[in-house]
Every structure is written in structure tokens, then in C-alpha cells.
Design a protein around this motif. Structure first.
Motif, short mmCIF file in Angstrom:
data_model
loop_
_atom_site.label_atom_id
_atom_site.label_comp_id
_atom_site.label_asym_id
_atom_site.label_seq_id
_atom_site.Cartn_x
_atom_site.Cartn_y
_atom_site.Cartn_z
N MET A 32 0.81 -1.21 0.00
CA MET A 32 0.00 0.00 0.00
C MET A 32 0.85 1.27 0.00
O MET A 32 0.39 2.33 -0.44
N ARG A 33 2.08 1.16 0.45
CA ARG A 33 2.96 2.34 0.43
C ARG A 33 3.40 2.70 -0.99
O ARG A 33 3.87 3.83 -1.23
N SER A 34 3.24 1.77 -1.93
CA SER A 34 3.65 2.04 -3.31
C SER A 34 2.46 2.15 -4.26
O SER A 34 2.62 2.14 -5.47
N ILE A 35 1.26 2.28 -3.71
CA ILE A 35 0.05 2.23 -4.52
C ILE A 35 -0.05 3.44 -5.45
O ILE A 35 0.42 4.54 -5.13
N LYS A 36 -0.62 3.23 -6.62
CA LYS A 36 -0.87 4.31 -7.57
C LYS A 36 -2.23 4.94 -7.25
O LYS A 36 -3.23 4.23 -7.11
N LEU A 37 -2.27 6.27 -7.15
CA LEU A 37 -3.52 6.98 -6.91
C LEU A 37 -4.12 7.45 -8.23
O LEU A 37 -3.40 7.78 -9.18
N LEU A 38 -5.43 7.49 -8.29
CA LEU A 38 -6.11 8.03 -9.46
C LEU A 38 -6.09 9.55 -9.42
O LEU A 38 -5.82 10.22 -10.41
#
Length: 231
Positions: A32-38
Motif C-alpha cells: 500500500m505504500r507504493s500504490i498508484k492513486l487516481l
């Protein structure tokens, strides 16, 4: 993203049978620390709870649930986009999962959105021929094989409420408004569903994917404009 998750799109199965095997939750927090945000700057959070901490009206249960929280309904598309990436990651490390609209933490707050059931499972994959999905011509103005990742996305009661209209530089994305019969069951989840489909488009086009919201777009009857993508 840490790894290429695209192949998971074509084999993923929403799991409804789980074992009680323990899971290293640090793997989830690290991903989750590397997640891509929309959309940058949105506010959300998640919590991991065990089965005895959940009110569950679904016909199956899992040992663990990820509860998603967001205080702005306008950001529910983002929740689908963010957490479907996690679902694909969990599958890639042999952890089954399923979006569950009928399960919520016993100690939930007003910003609770939806849960994801997860746990070890032996029934996590399937052949692409077993997917029951609308044809490409039903989810777009022009049949386009680039949209197969979105076509295969899961959705509440398999409603598949996404529609892609070709533009000069990509696609304008719409949410199909639910009819009266479906509205009572899927209306609050369909925005999440569109986000899930967009997550598949991102994962399949990680290096080129862009999302934006236009001020000028075609008004399509029975559809709500969500945003536009480039792939």
C-alpha cells in the motif's frame, strides 16, 4: 508499482472458499505504500479485521477482511482504483480475495465504504473463457481490444457499469446509471466498480496510463461522466 500484475487480470477469480492459514499482514502494508492513486490528495484509510469482528450478511466468510474508509462519496471511484490494485497483488502472492458489499466491521464509523474478504485459498484462478462479461461493443462506442482488461473487471452483481467513448487522445469514461430494479442493490457500489475497471486499465498500461477530468465532454443519456484516460 513493485511488480507487473497484468497477468492476474486474465485469471483472477473472486474467492468464496478460504482456509484459516495465517497471513503476513506486513506484505499488505508494504504494498500500500507504493500504490498508484487516481487523483492525488484524496483522503482514505483502511483497517484489517478478523472474521469475528465483522457483521457479515454474505453467503460465505473469510478469515480476514480489509475495511475501506473514505469520507467523501465523490472519491468512491478512487477506492475501487486503489484497492483493486491490492486485490491483484494479493492474488499474485497466492492470497484469494473478493469485494464484499454485505460485510462491515462491527465497530465501523460513518465513513465506512466497503470490505474486501481475503485469505489463503485453493480456488483463486480460472481460464479466461469462463468470464461472463459484456461484449466489447457493449462497453464502448467502438469495439476495441485494448479495453479487454476493463471488460474482465469484477463488479457488484456483475453489473459492469462502465462505458468507454473514444476521444482524440484516449477514452472518455462513463458510469452507466442503474435501472430501477438494480438501483437498490448496486447504486452505492457502482462507482467503486468503475474504479476497479480503471485499475485494470492502469495495470495493463502502467507506463503510459493518465487520468484527468475534462470540462467539456459529450453528455450521454443514462450515463455519468467519470473522467478521461490515455493509455
Amino acid at each position: 508499482m513493485i511488480m507487473n500484475l497484468e497477468k492476474q487480470i486474465y485469471i483472477r477469480k473472486s474467492c468464496r472458499n478460504y482456509s484459516d492459514e495465517e497471513i503476513d499482514m506486513d506484505l499488505i502494508h508494504e504494498f500500500m505504500r507504493s500504490i498508484k492513486l487516481l487523483n492525488e490528495g484524496i483522503s482514505y484509510r483502511y483497517d484489517i479485521v478478523e472474521v469475528d469482528e465483522v457483521n457479515n450478511l454474505a453467503r460465505f466468510s473469510a478469515p480476514y477482511y480489509l475495511a475501506i474508509y473514505c469520507d467523501n462519496k465523490e472519491n468512491h471511484v478512487d477506492m475501487g482504483f486503489i484497492f483493486q490494485q491490492l486485490c491483484l497483488y494479493l492474488q499474485s502472492i497466492d492470497i484469494g480475495n473478493c469485494w464484499v458489499g454485505l460485510a462491515s466491521p462491527k465497530k465501523k464509523s460513518s465513513d465506512f465504504v466497503i470490505s474486501i474478504a481475503f485469505g489463503k485459498s485453493e480456488q483463486m484462478t480460472r481460464d479466461i473463457s469462463s468470464f461472463k462479461r459484456k461484449s466489447l461493443s457493449k462497453i464502448s462506442d467502438v469495439e476495441d481490444e485494448r479495453l479487454i482488461p476493463a471488460q474482465l473487471a469484477p463488479s457488484s452483481i456483475n453489473s459492469q457499469p462502465w462505458y468507454f467513448k473514444h476521444s482524440d487522445d484516449g477514452f472518455d469514461v462513463y458510469q452507466v446509471k442503474a435501472n430501477f430494479l438494480k438501483r437498490q442493490f448496486v447504486k452505492k457500489w457502482n462507482s467503486i466498480d468503475v474504479g476497479i475497471a480503471l485499475a485494470h486499465m492502469y495495470v495493463a498500461n502502467e507506463d503510459t496510463f493518465e487520468f484527468s477530468k475534462k470540462t467539456s465532454f459529450d453528455d450521454i443519456k443514462g450515463h455519468t461522466y467519470i473522467g478521461s484516460i490515455k493509455i
